[in-house]
Design a protein around this motif. Structure first.
Motif, PDB file in Angstrom:
ATOM      1  N   LEU A   1       0.842  -1.203   0.000  1.00 14.25           N
ATOM      2  CA  LEU A   1       0.000   0.000   0.000  1.00 14.25           C
ATOM      3  C   LEU A   1       0.874   1.250   0.000  1.00 14.25           C
ATOM      4  O   LEU A   1       2.061   1.195   0.315  1.00 14.25           O
ATOM      5  CB  LEU A   1      -0.923  -0.002   1.231  1.00 14.25           C
ATOM      6  CG  LEU A   1      -1.964  -1.133   1.276  1.00 14.25           C
ATOM      7  CD1 LEU A   1      -2.763  -1.059   2.560  1.00 14.25           C
ATOM      8  CD2 LEU A   1      -2.894  -1.080   0.074  1.00 14.25           C
ATOM      9  N   GLN A   2       0.255   2.380  -0.354  1.00 16.44           N
ATOM     10  CA  GLN A   2       0.997   3.637  -0.473  1.00 16.44           C
ATOM     11  C   GLN A   2       1.207   4.311   0.883  1.00 16.44           C
ATOM     12  O   GLN A   2       0.418   4.132   1.794  1.00 16.44           O
ATOM     13  CB  GLN A   2       0.236   4.614  -1.376  1.00 16.44           C
ATOM     14  CG  GLN A   2      -0.118   4.077  -2.731  1.00 16.44           C
ATOM     15  CD  GLN A   2       1.111   3.809  -3.581  1.00 16.44           C
ATOM     16  OE1 GLN A   2       2.048   4.592  -3.584  1.00 16.44           O
ATOM     17  NE2 GLN A   2       1.114   2.680  -4.280  1.00 16.44           N
ATOM     18  N   ARG A   3       2.269   5.117   0.962  1.00 17.91           N
ATOM     19  CA  ARG A   3       2.559   5.859   2.188  1.00 17.91           C
ATOM     20  C   ARG A   3       1.387   6.747   2.589  1.00 17.91           C
ATOM     21  O   ARG A   3       1.027   6.840   3.753  1.00 17.91           O
ATOM     22  CB  ARG A   3       3.781   6.774   1.951  1.00 17.91           C
ATOM     23  CG  ARG A   3       5.085   6.057   1.888  1.00 17.91           C
ATOM     24  CD  ARG A   3       6.174   7.080   1.577  1.00 17.91           C
ATOM     25  NE  ARG A   3       6.319   8.031   2.674  1.00 17.91           N
ATOM     26  CZ  ARG A   3       7.350   8.047   3.488  1.00 17.91           C
ATOM     27  NH1 ARG A   3       8.314   7.188   3.343  1.00 17.91           N
ATOM     28  NH2 ARG A   3       7.432   8.919   4.446  1.00 17.91           N
ATOM     29  N   GLU A   4       0.823   7.454   1.581  1.00 22.33           N
ATOM     30  CA  GLU A   4      -0.171   8.479   1.883  1.00 22.33           C
ATOM     31  C   GLU A   4      -1.429   7.874   2.498  1.00 22.33           C
ATOM     32  O   GLU A   4      -2.013   8.415   3.451  1.00 22.33           O
ATOM     33  CB  GLU A   4      -0.508   9.255   0.592  1.00 22.33           C
ATOM     34  CG  GLU A   4      -0.824  10.707   0.773  1.00 22.33           C
ATOM     35  CD  GLU A   4      -0.180  11.349   2.004  1.00 22.33           C
ATOM     36  OE1 GLU A   4      -0.972  11.766   2.860  1.00 22.33           O
ATOM     37  OE2 GLU A   4       1.066  11.424   2.127  1.00 22.33           O
ATOM     38  N   SER A   5      -1.823   6.700   1.971  1.00 21.24           N
ATOM     39  CA  SER A   5      -3.036   6.079   2.518  1.00 21.24           C
ATOM     40  C   SER A   5      -2.787   5.547   3.928  1.00 21.24           C
ATOM     41  O   SER A   5      -3.673   5.585   4.777  1.00 21.24           O
ATOM     42  CB  SER A   5      -3.540   4.974   1.597  1.00 21.24           C
ATOM     43  OG  SER A   5      -2.486   4.178   1.139  1.00 21.24           O
ATOM     44  N   ILE A   6      -1.564   5.101   4.196  1.00 18.34           N
ATOM     45  CA  ILE A   6      -1.223   4.650   5.547  1.00 18.34           C
ATOM     46  C   ILE A   6      -1.324   5.830   6.511  1.00 18.34           C
ATOM     47  O   ILE A   6      -1.930   5.744   7.590  1.00 18.34           O
ATOM     48  CB  ILE A   6       0.215   4.086   5.576  1.00 18.34           C
ATOM     49  CG1 ILE A   6       0.346   2.849   4.686  1.00 18.34           C
ATOM     50  CG2 ILE A   6       0.643   3.776   7.014  1.00 18.34           C
ATOM     51  CD1 ILE A   6      -0.201   1.589   5.256  1.00 18.34           C
ATOM     52  N   ARG A   7      -0.759   6.961   6.084  1.00 15.75           N
ATOM     53  CA  ARG A   7      -0.767   8.152   6.931  1.00 15.75           C
ATOM     54  C   ARG A   7      -2.205   8.561   7.272  1.00 15.75           C
ATOM     55  O   ARG A   7      -2.540   8.797   8.436  1.00 15.75           O
ATOM     56  CB  ARG A   7      -0.061   9.302   6.197  1.00 15.75           C
ATOM     57  CG  ARG A   7      -0.179  10.647   6.883  1.00 15.75           C
ATOM     58  CD  ARG A   7       0.354  11.745   5.988  1.00 15.75           C
ATOM     59  NE  ARG A   7       1.797  11.770   5.949  1.00 15.75           N
ATOM     60  CZ  ARG A   7       2.549  12.364   6.894  1.00 15.75           C
ATOM     61  NH1 ARG A   7       1.972  12.962   7.907  1.00 15.75           N
ATOM     62  NH2 ARG A   7       3.836  12.360   6.817  1.00 15.75           N
ATOM     63  N   GLU A   8      -3.049   8.568   6.268  1.00 19.19           N
ATOM     64  CA  GLU A   8      -4.441   8.976   6.469  1.00 19.19           C
ATOM     65  C   GLU A   8      -5.187   7.961   7.349  1.00 19.19           C
ATOM     66  O   GLU A   8      -5.967   8.334   8.244  1.00 19.19           O
ATOM     67  CB  GLU A   8      -5.117   9.101   5.091  1.00 19.19           C
ATOM     68  CG  GLU A   8      -6.606   9.392   5.096  1.00 19.19           C
ATOM     69  CD  GLU A   8      -6.960  10.729   5.747  1.00 19.19           C
ATOM     70  OE1 GLU A   8      -6.088  11.616   5.780  1.00 19.19           O
ATOM     71  OE2 GLU A   8      -8.096  10.847   6.234  1.00 19.19           O
ATOM     72  N   ALA A   9      -4.909   6.669   7.105  1.00 22.42           N
ATOM     73  CA  ALA A   9      -5.592   5.624   7.888  1.00 22.42           C
ATOM     74  C   ALA A   9      -5.214   5.714   9.359  1.00 22.42           C
ATOM     75  O   ALA A   9      -6.066   5.559  10.244  1.00 22.42           O
ATOM     76  CB  ALA A   9      -5.229   4.246   7.329  1.00 22.42           C
TER      77      ALA A   9
END
Lengths: 310, 302
Positions: free
Chosen positions: B149-157
């Motif tokens: 998965l992408q960094r950005e989606s991890i950050r948001e999650a």
């Protein structure tokens, strides 16, 4: 007259032998288990524990038991009724001579605050009215801890639980006050009642030893600091338990035939010291400090002690 | 489909990590499903959580028996048969273990099948947050990296899930930063992308019965819970320095477990198989005779 301990004056008088053994699946740092272990040192092994559903369900997870006594498991609402059955059976067996009198057992109900304050209240009331000779040991962790820390009638004002979150409508979390189960019991006129805290082990041992003289219903409300539900590190269980008493939120008292004596008069630190240690009160301090709620809690404590000191 | 199974101890954040992974996948447009399982047991006891990620609607439910990725939050669980960490792992499964050992060392020690990768998340959590339990975001990020998965989606999650837990904004931000450091630091292993595994219907589990000597017969024989070790629950252990001990018995009175016994000379002794590492004894000790040490695998086995 000041309250004087008679049997337990120093820590070295605490019996060394264990009656609640290790290896339970209860949480690390459980204040309820701490109280039960100390209590069992006085109660001994000639005991039948009648356990209402709750955190202590996990005490004896089949096939393991930490108790060197008997254990009967009941629903949340019926532990005092179960105790009645056990007591009656013992009495009948002794009367018929099928059980020697020396082998009589003490009957101890283990209930959480959910069952004590709430679900088992009617069956408890019945048992006290029938003058059932039993101990009622309540580990009060101020929430339905076993099912994920939901609001119970023992949850104090301002605490956050999973069913009383701090939101826009109720920024302080729980809006109701803790039910005064001690006074509800006292109205039934049982011979012996006491509140105990595991951080005051001598006081706890003394009260259990005193209670042995009395026949009839005996209540013990044990302060069960709960690291999991109150959101603090298990290492601080002793501090939380001590501050609850020192701040005046958990008065240590006993009532013999209805006459209340306070066994320890705290100097009363501000309640903030107690609240700040726990995550369930964090919303009272950050992001914005809710002075009104903190003042309210302090005022309730002040009122209580004003009425005690006359 | 990607099937991810998390193993942790109650309080370590396996459930939250699986939610973070599911939310991150959802944010990238995948269909995601997550569910935890913990029985009657509690903080410190084994917990599992399952996340399924797919581009198509997911019709499977329940426990994951053949995971593509297994994330282990506590290395001591691998040896615990009750935790069932090894269940359904074969050479195609990627396994992440939170351990200070490097993958080869860990593999040699435990002979785990699967493609192993490790990172010491507990140490990072202690440095960043001073708390051993604060590893849910880190676990989620590592799992996110391993399934791609992408960094950005991890950050948001992480922001969404931790805000749900009522954490302050500053704490969430620190979690995000640290989690993404772990995201970059974890040695990735390629996940199996070949033919899908056959879906085996899961039958109700047949219980494994204890021999009567340990089971029913034993229960009438008094306290038998003491044969169970709870040593795996600890991250830290209390250590007694007998020269500083004044024999006041406060630790003995305050140990919830009864793991501290008094020796004939009046001094306490800690019995480690029964110590859950709550450190109440260290907190009450008036002479600082009890100190805290980080639990190590070697010490636990000794």
């Amino acid at each position: 007259m000041a309250w004087e301990p008679h049997m337990f004056k120093e820590l070295h008088q605490i019996p060394r032998e264990e009656h609640v053994f290790p290896g339970t699946p209860l949480c690390a740092g459980c204040g309820g288990l701490e109280s039960l272990r100390l209590a069992s040192k006085v109660l001994g092994s000639h005991v039948v524990y009648v356990n209402a559903a709750g955190c202590f369900t996990n005490l004896a997870a089949f096939p393991f038991t930490p108790l060197d006594a008997s254990w009967l498991y009941t629903t949340m609402g019926s532990a005092p009724a179960g105790a009645q059955g056990v007591r009656d059976a013992l009495d009948v067996l002794i009367a018929k001579g099928r059980l020697p009198k020396e082998e009589d057992l003490k009957v101890v109900v283990l209930g959480g605050d959910g069952s004590t304050y709430d679900m088992a209240l009617s069956s408890t009331s019945g048992a006290i009215t029938r003058k059932l000779d039993f101990y009622y040991f309540c580990y009060d962790n101020e929430a339905y801890g076993n099912t994920g820390v939901q609001l119970s009638p023992a949850t104090p004002y301002g605490a956050r639980t999973s069913t009383s979150p701090c939101g826009v409508q109720h920024p302080a979390g729980t809006t109701q006050e803790k039910k005064d189960i001690f006074e509800i019991w006292r109205a039934h006129k049982p011979p012996y009642m006491a509140t105990v805290s595991p951080r005051f082990p001598l006081d706890l041992e003394e009260k259990f030893a005193r209670a042995e003289e009395y026949r009839g219903p005996k209540l013990f409300l044990a302060f069960a600091a709960c690291p999991t539900g109150w959101l603090f590190d298990p290492a601080y269980t002793p501090d939380v338990a001590r501050l609850a008493v020192e701040c005046g939120l958990w008065p240590l008292k006993e009532a013999i035939n209805g006459t209340v004596t306070h066994t320890y008069i705290p100097k009363r630190k501000p309640v903030e010291e107690y609240l700040k240690l726990q995550g369930r009160f964090r919303h009272l301090f950050e992001p914005t400090r809710q002075d009104e709620a903190i003042r309210h809690i302090q005022a309730r404590v002040d009122d209580y002690w004003k009425q005690v000191n006359g | 489909m990607r099937a991810v199974r998390f193993h942790g101890r109650g309080g370590q954040g396996a459930k939250t990590a699986s939610r973070i992974l599911g939310t991150a996948a959802f944010l990238e447009g995948f269909v995601a499903q997550d569910s935890p399982i913990y029985g009657a047991e509690r903080r410190g006891a084994p917990v599992a959580a399952f996340t399924r990620i797919d581009t198509l609607p997911i019709k499977q439910r329940g426990a994951i028996v053949h995971p593509d990725l297994v994330v282990v939050a506590d290395a001591s669980l691998v040896q615990d048969p009750a935790a069932r960490v090894l269940e359904g792992i074969d050479e195609r499964t990627a396994v992440f273990v939170n351990s200070p050992l490097i993958a080869e060392q860990f593999q040699a020690k435990t002979s785990l099948p699967g493609r192993l990768t490790t990172l010491d998340l507990t140490d990072i959590a202690l440095q960043q947050f001073g708390k051993r339990g604060a590893i849910s975001a880190l676990l989620g990020a590592v799992a996110g990296r391993l399934v791609g998965l992408q960094r950005e989606s991890i950050r948001e999650a992480i922001a969404r899930e931790l805000a749900d837990l009522g954490l302050a904004a500053a704490v969430i931000e620190r979690n995000q930063t640290t989690a993404l450091q772990c995201y970059d630091a974890v040695p990735a292993v390629p996940l199996e992308t070949g033919s899908p595994r056959p879906i085996v219907p899961v039958l109700l589990r047949t219980p494994t019965y204890e021999p009567p000597t340990r089971g029913t017969a034993g229960i009438t024989a008094g306290p038998n819970s003491a044969i169970r070790s709870v040593a795996g629950w600890r991250t830290f252990r209390p250590v007694l320095r007998p020269d500083l001990c004044n024999g006041c018995w406060l630790c003995f009175a305050n140990c919830p477990e009864g793991a501290i016994a008094i020796k004939p000379d009046g001094k306490p002794a800690i019995y480690y198989p029964h110590c859950k590492g709550c450190l109440d004894c260290v907190e009450v000790c008036p002479t600082d005779a009890l100190t805290v040490e980080r639990e190590t695998e070697a010490a636990r086995e000794a």
